[in-house]
Design an enzyme around this catalytic site. Structure first.
Site, PDB file in Angstrom:
ATOM      1  N   ASP A   1      -6.878  -6.035   4.031  1.00 41.61           N
ATOM      2  CA  ASP A   1      -6.481  -6.373   2.913  1.00 41.61           C
ATOM      3  C   ASP A   1      -5.877  -7.609   2.407  1.00 41.61           C
ATOM      4  OD1 ASP A   1      -6.999  -6.217   0.322  1.00 41.61           O
ATOM      5  OD2 ASP A   1      -4.528  -5.042   0.465  1.00 41.61           O
TER       6      ASP A   1
ATOM      7  N   HIS B   1       1.278  -1.492  -0.072  1.00 43.97           N
ATOM      8  CA  HIS B   1       0.362  -0.054  -0.313  1.00 43.97           C
ATOM      9  C   HIS B   1       1.205   1.173   0.184  1.00 43.97           C
ATOM     10  CE1 HIS B   1      -2.891  -2.632   2.437  1.00 43.97           C
ATOM     11  NE2 HIS B   1      -3.342  -2.654   0.477  1.00 43.97           N
TER      12      HIS B   1
END
Length: 346
Positions: free
Chosen positions: A289, A192
């Site tokens: 995630d 990310h």
């Protein structure tokens, strides 16, 4: 539970006021002080004993990087960098993470109420996360290049590697890759990270580890000896081109609030590679995630590794994998590369 005590360090009075208002409005957070430069901040840290620091990079009398370096050596504490996220400034922010900052957030371009709400939510989340994160004291060892472990001939690779990470992941990925030799299976990574950072991140890794490291782009070939980092604002997916597998960037909607999303990459890889020929790895990060997709991979025959709690900056994403019983191995960061090397040959 006591409120999280925050000290704001920024030379802009407008930014100090805005950050104070945002954080004071959040339950469980108290702004105990502000400082306009690092020397004032140094004294206020001693006086106020904050739990978390927000820190700008460009400041008078001492820049934020030098101050952070001193802080992490003498009084390690959670720091969230609040800086201008530009391509030119990316190496500086990556250096801050290397020194020991927990996370970063862009100074806001407040042009709408929605933009302010988004910034406020992110800032509060990052400060709360930082308060519970594991801080790494600054040591010269963060610059040590580890000797890669021996790997069998490329013909013996039976599995590719897919890896996900978030908060704390830039340094965790570097630690893993520093132990991987140049002749390695394809390694595909979703971290990310903002779009302006991913190219710099890949370039920094390429200069310090033995495998080739590239930022993903449309049509880039997936092949042995190559590590591919997802582009900062695109999901990483794949397509077959005859016998070759190539990257496909996707601007589809964020998944689990992220683009790129680990979930998307883990699901996409099975379109071009059987699950039984994969190793999936989950490193430090906030949230969940990729955990559900890793569970699906595991159930289909993928070998899986999760970073353990003690070595994670934030044990969120790996914890979710462990709690779903989707990890074959749960190991400290320094052992991840060895497990990858073993598993890719099984």
């Amino acid at each position: 539970m006591a409120d999280i005590r925050v000290l704001i360090v920024d030379d802009s009075i407008l930014i100090r006021k805005m950050l104070t208002q945002v954080l004071e409005a959040a339950p469980g957070i108290e702004v105990v002080g502000t400082a306009s430069d690092p020397l004032i901040a140094r004294d206020k840290i001693k006086q106020l004993n904050p739990d978390v620091l927000t820190l700008d990079v460009e400041m008078p009398r001492m820049n934020g990087i030098q101050f952070l370096s001193n802080l992490m050596r003498l009084r390690p504490m959670p720091v969230v960098m609040v800086s201008t996220l530009t391509e030119a400034g990316a190496p500086v922010t990556l250096e801050a993470l290397e020194i020991g900052a927990i996370d970063y957030i862009a100074k806001p371009q407040i042009d709408s109420e929605k933009a302010l709400e988004s910034f406020s939510r992110q800032l509060v989340d990052k400060v709360k996360m930082a308060a519970g994160a594991r801080v790494r004291p600054l040591q010269t060892s963060h610059q040590v290049r580890f000797s890669p472990q021996p790997l069998a001939a490329m013909a013996d690779f039976k599995r590719w590697v897919v890896l996900g990470a978030s908060t704390g992941g830039t340094e965790a990925i570097k630690a893993v890759l520093s132990r991987i030799p140049a002749q390695c299976p394809p390694i595909l990574i979703t971290q990310h990270i903002p779009a302006v950072f991913s190219a710099s991140f890949a370039q920094r890794l390429n200069q310090t580890v033995e495998p080739e490291v590239l930022e993903a782009c449309d049509g880039l070939e997936v092949r042995p000896g190559r590590v591919i980092i997802a582009h900062g604002d695109n999901h990483l997916t794949f397509r077959r081109d005859g016998q070759t597998v190539r990257c496909v960037l996707s601007a589809a909607a964020p998944v689990n609030r992220h683009r790129p999303s680990v979930e998307v990459m883990f699901d996409a890889i099975t379109a071009v590679r059987p699950a039984q020929q994969l190793v999936a790895v989950m490193l430090t990060g906030m949230g969940m995630d990729g955990a559900a997709a890793m569970k699906r991979l595991h159930q289909s025959g993928t070998l899986t590794i999760a970073q353990d709690e003690a070595s994670s900056v934030v044990w969120g994403m790996p914890r979710a994998v462990v709690e779903m019983a989707a990890a074959d191995k749960v190991v400290a960061l320094e052992k991840v590369a060895g497990e990858i090397i073993t598993m890719t040959q099984l």
